[in-house]
Scaffold this active site. Structure first.
Site, short mmCIF file in Angstrom:
data_model
loop_
_atom_site.label_atom_id
_atom_site.label_comp_id
_atom_site.label_asym_id
_atom_site.label_seq_id
_atom_site.Cartn_x
_atom_site.Cartn_y
_atom_site.Cartn_z
N ILE A 1 -8.22 11.89 34.74
CA ILE A 1 -7.11 11.49 33.87
C ILE A 1 -7.04 12.31 32.60
O ILE A 1 -6.13 12.15 31.79
CB ILE A 1 -7.21 10.00 33.50
CG1 ILE A 1 -8.54 9.68 32.80
CG2 ILE A 1 -6.99 9.12 34.71
CD1 ILE A 1 -8.63 8.26 32.28
N GLY B 1 -11.05 18.19 28.62
CA GLY B 1 -11.36 18.66 27.29
C GLY B 1 -12.30 19.84 27.36
O GLY B 1 -12.75 20.23 28.43
N GLY C 1 -15.69 18.69 28.77
CA GLY C 1 -15.80 18.01 30.05
C GLY C 1 -14.52 17.32 30.45
O GLY C 1 -13.47 17.49 29.84
N ASP D 1 -11.29 14.09 13.13
CA ASP D 1 -10.28 14.57 14.07
C ASP D 1 -9.29 13.44 14.37
O ASP D 1 -8.97 13.17 15.52
CB ASP D 1 -10.93 15.08 15.36
CG ASP D 1 -9.99 15.98 16.17
OD1 ASP D 1 -8.98 16.45 15.61
OD2 ASP D 1 -10.26 16.20 17.36
#
Length: 972
Positions: free
Chosen positions: A672, A675, A678, A805
């Site tokens: 789904i 990145g 991983g 972030d």
């Protein structure tokens, strides 16, 4: 009159009598007034009211000041965590009260017009709070001398007219509020006793009137960040007591008026970011100048020679103008000079040699001019220096050796000059060096092995120089290295295997050298690698199988001597031309490469014998492998309760989980998300529970093999993102932070098991095509929930957590659209009682990064708050942080600010998908977002304050919800 009537009147008189004589019931009793005030504003963390009790004299209450007659004259509770609304109805009944200082708290709500009844008030400080609504008329406070409303939350029209009679005012600060736009308030010109006037960010438009010259007592005048146009008036030259003048971020034009030289007391002048022009001749006599900020204008001419004699000058910034000529040789050589920025001009001559004479200079920024000569030897001992940028000039010669090893330098930028000679070995002593840019020069010799000791390096650009020899073998020690550009040199020998240990590497360019040998397979294990260019070398052998995963946005292996089959996954359209000039390469069905020959089928005795030998060897190897595995599994079962897999599981929340069930679900059809570190999979357990599993890869090199390895560093965590995620989420318990159930680790993989968020990310909901419409209720609740999650991280944890972030793609939504903060791979846990940490890695995502973070690399909670403000702007406007319509070098923050300056119809900023009756509410949220994204970090509210502000603008009554749900077709 009847007996009953007389009796009633007597009872009433008796009640009034007791009310008057009883201190406990008298509204004018100072003790009761103060205790009532305490109940209204005492926040959960307020400690100042411990002494406020019935048994203590009011003059002993902390923050209360009395005169010799024990009459209360002052209430001073600034910065005490007060949280509540103010009741001036009762406070102003203390007739002796002269001073009220309640600044820097969490006070909110409206201010009553009864404030005007504090008739004897001389000082009123309500700055840096969370008030709302209009500020009342205070024309009756004729004794007022000090008024501070800076950053207090007021909006609407400000009662400028009420200031006309306050002729005793010496200090007036009403800036950084969202008042209605207005021409320069002429009422201020009657306040001839004013010494400080702060109207920055007060929505003032038009020209600065000549009458400003009436305020002859002014020492500080700040009119920045408004809508001011036209010239600086000559009237300002009458303010001969002026010490500070701030006019930045307006649209002023023209030059410094004749007579500006009369302002001889001026020590701080900032007129940056305007459209001013002309020369600086009117400034040549301002010898008390300490800070001179003229950047981003259209000034021209030469820098006056007198500037070299300014004995107090500490800060000098004139970048992005059209200055010519030489800098005065003595500039910055007298006081504790801190920084100079003369970039983007047409300056010539040499770099002034003595700006670090007193050892305090932090930044030397002189890029994009026409400077000549070399770097003065005097800067070799400048240990305070943090940023040295002289790129794009005509500088030459050898860089003094000790400059390379300065202990605090974070950036060395010497690009696009004519420097020559080697990089000195003492660069290994530059422990703070994060960015080394020396491209397009004539540097030569070997790159010293000691550069691998500069452990903070993030970016290295050595492009187009004359470096020779080997790339340092221990370059893999640079764990923070994000980009490495060595292209266009004469490096030879092989590519160091240790490069595969640069776990943060994102861009690698070794093109145009004389590198030989095979491509190290370890490069393929760099799962964050985005761009790889090894073209125009002498590399041989096959393309490693580790490159078969198509993660790269760019790969260029052209013009080498590679052989063999190109992995099928690298034959995408994006890689066309990436393998040209390698006659030995082949591929199946590729237009640019020759067809690979089919695998030959040979017969004959020799062939049969050969294959029989290979088959026998394989059987032997397989037998030995099975034997080892059986023994290993037997041993493993003793220590791992016969789970059957060499995995270690650590639970952080109670959950009945079987790792083998999770491992079986890590299949492509369950993927789904992807990145750099991983993949993310959706896993549904047999019991029906859904989970999200992040599979984070490790390096191919086993930790055990590192202990005595001659090149690779000693064992340490090779996955800082994984460690950060574990350290942060394992102890967090909050409804608006994603839940980490457990971690599952093995020798080559890490699994993080989270709660599954079925509605995906906020980014997807706002920006994917087709967009999913969300009414304002949903958007508001997402903003408030995310704010509460960040508030918990900043204020509710044992040690504050800075996410670093924050963005809409890291805000996940559950089945009911409730938000949860996710992805803590870049998070920093701040040690209590220590200065906020800093990092040399610019963490975050473009469009969300606070301006000071990209510039100074400082990590503070204010960076998260800026990023959150961007998210709120996304929610309100429906736009992405970066869009072409914003214009070049603009993001959503600058776009919103620009639109609010120029567009009278602010409702037009709100997403058209938000229904009309709620656009006003959305605009209130946008105002909060603007406060979160203030350029100066100190002006941004804390997340605790943000939550309070969002709660105050909650627009929903049950009727509101029913109406909007009906409009949007949402079922109850």
């Amino acid at each position: 009159m009847s007996p009953e009537s007389i009796s009633g009147h007597l009872l009433l008189l008796l009640a009034l009598f007791f009310l008057v004589i009883s201190p406990s019931f008298s509204q004018s009793d100072p003790r009761q007034i103060l205790l009532k005030f305490k109940t209204e504003v005492a926040g959960s963390t307020t400690q100042v009211f411990i002494s406020w009790n019935e048994n203590n004299p009011v003059c002993n209450f902390t923050g209360v000041v009395c005169d010799s007659k024990n009459s209360i004259t002052e209430i001073n509770l600034s910065n005490q965590g007060l949280d509540g609304t103010l009741d001036f109805d009762s406070i102003c009944s203390i007739e002796s009260l002269q001073k009220i200082s309640l600044g820097s708290n969490l006070l909110h709500g409206n201010i009553s017009s009864r404030l005007s009844e504090c008739a004897n008030l001389q000082l009123l400080d309500l700055g840096v709070n969370l008030f709302s609504g209009k500020f009342p008329d205070i024309s009756s406070l004729t004794q007022l001398q000090f008024l501070n409303l800076n950053l207090s939350g007021f909006s609407g029209p400000f009662p400028w007219k009420s200031l006309e009679k306050l002729t005793n005012l010496t200090y007036l600060s009403v800036g950084d509020n969202l008042f209605d736009r207005t021409p320069f308030p002429s009422e201020i010109f009657n306040l001839v006793k004013l010494q400080t006037l702060y109207l920055t960010n007060s929505s003032i438009e038009g020209t600065i009137p000549e009458e400003i010259g009436n305020l002859v007592s002014l020492k500080s005048l700040e009119l920045s960040y408004n809508y001011l146009v036209g010239a600086i008036p000559e009237g300002i030259t009458k303010l001969t007591n002026l010490q500070e003048l701030e006019l930045y971020d307006n649209e002023l034009s023209g030059g410094f008026p004749v007579g500006f030289r009369n302002l001889v007391m001026l020590s701080e002048l900032d007129v940056s970011n305007n459209s001013l022009e002309g020369d600086l001749s009117e400034l040549r006599n301002l010898t008390r100048m300490e800070s001179l900020q003229l950047f981003e204008n259209n000034f021209s001419g030469e820098i006056p020679a007198e500037f070299g004699e300014f004995k107090f000058l500490k800060q000098f910034s004139i970048y992005d103008n059209m200055f010519i000529g030489e800098l005065p040789a003595k500039i910055g050589s007298w006081a504790d000079f801190q920084y100079i920025d003369v970039s983007e001009n047409f300056l010539t001559g040499s770099i002034p040699p003595d700006m670090c004479k007193n050892g305090k200079i932090i930044e030397v920024l002189m890029l994009q001019n026409k400077f000549t000569g070399g770097l003065p030897e005097t800067y070799a001992d400048c240990s305070s220096l943090q940023r040295l940028r002289v790129s794009n000039n005509s500088l030459s010669g050898r860089v003094p050796d000790r400059i390379w090893g300065l202990p605090n330098v974070r950036m060395i930028d010497l690009s696009m000059n004519q420097f020559e000679g080697p990089v000195a070995p003492n660069i290994g002593e530059a422990k703070s060096l994060a960015q080394l840019f020396i491209a397009y020069n004539r540097f030569s010799g070997e790159l010293p092995e000691e550069i691998s000791k500069a452990s903070s390096l993030v970016e290295m650009e050595l492009t187009h120089n004359q470096f020779t020899g080997e790339i340092p073998a221990r370059i893999g020690d640079l764990k923070k290295l994000n980009s490495l550009y060595l292209d266009g040199n004469f490096f030879s020998d092989t590519i160091p295997e240790s490069l595969g240990s640069c776990v943060s590497l994102n861009d690698l360019n070794l093109a145009g050298n004389s590198l030989s040998g095979e491509i190290p397979a370890s490069l393929g294990s760099l799962h964050g690698l985005n761009s790889l260019n090894l073209s125009n070398n002498k590399l041989s052998g096959v393309i490693p199988a580790s490159f078969s995963s198509p993660r790269l946005s760019l790969i260029d292996l052209s013009n080498n001597m590679l052989i063999g089959r190109v992995p099928e996954s690298l034959l995408a359209e994006a890689y066309n031309g990436s393998f040209a000039g390698n006659p030995g390469l082949c591929a199946d069905g590729s237009k640019g490469l020759r067809q690979c020959a089919p695998t030959p089928r040979r017969s004959g005795g020799l062939g049969i014998a050969k294959y029989c030998f290979i088959a026998g060897a394989l059987v032997l190897v397989l037998s030995l492998t099975c034997f080892v595995l059986v023994k290993s599994k037997q041993k493993d079962s003793e220590s791992k309760t016969n789970r059957g897999f060499p995995w270690d599981i650590k639970q952080f929340h109670v959950i009945n989980i079987n790792e083998s069930e999770i491992l079986r679900s890590l299949r492509r059809e369950n993927l789904i998300g992807k990145g750099g570190s991983g993949n993310v999979y959706k896993v549904e357990l047999g019991c029906g529970k859904q989970l999200a599993v992040k599979h984070m890869w490790k390096s191919d090199v086993d930790l055990g093999d590192r202990k005595n390895h001659p090149i690779l560093p000693k064992p340490e965590s090779r996955w800082p993102e994984y460690d950060a995620e574990i350290a942060t989420l394992s102890s967090i318990r909050h409804v608006n932070v994603v839940k980490l159930y457990c971690s599952i680790t093995s020798e080559d993989s890490n699994l993080l098991v989270y709660e599954y968020m079925p509605k995906g990310s906020l980014w997807d909901r706002l920006h994917t095509c087709p967009k999913i419409e969300m009414n304002w209720k949903v958007r508001y609740e997402i903003a408030l929930g995310a704010a509460k999650g960040l508030e918990y991280l900043h204020h509710g944890c044992d040690k504050p957590v800075i996410h670093r972030d924050v963005k809409s793609s890291n805000i996940l939504l559950d089945e009911e659209m409730k938000p949860k903060i996710a992805d803590f791979g870049l998070a920093k846990i701040v040690e209590i009682n220590k200065i906020m940490d800093s990092t040399h890695v610019i963490a975050g995502t473009h469009g969300y990064i606070a301006p000071e973070y990209g510039y100074t690399l400082n990590v503070t909670e204010k960076s998260d708050i800026y990023s959150f403000g961007v998210v709120v702007m996304e929610l309100v406007t429906g736009k992405k942080p970066m869009q072409p319509e914003f214009g070049e070098n603009k993001d959503i923050v600058r776009w919103v600010q620009g639109e609010m300056r120029s567009n009278a119809n602010l409702i037009a900023l709100v997403d058209p998908n938000i229904s009309e009756e709620f656009k006003g509410h959305a605009l209130n949220a946008l105002i909060i977002a603007i406060r979160c994204t203030m350029r100066i970090p100190a002006l941004r509210p804390s997340m605790k304050m943000v939550v309070q502000m969002l709660e105050q603008i909650e627009p929903y009554s049950p009727i509101d919800i029913m109406i909007e749900n009906d409009i949007n077709g949402v079922k109850p």
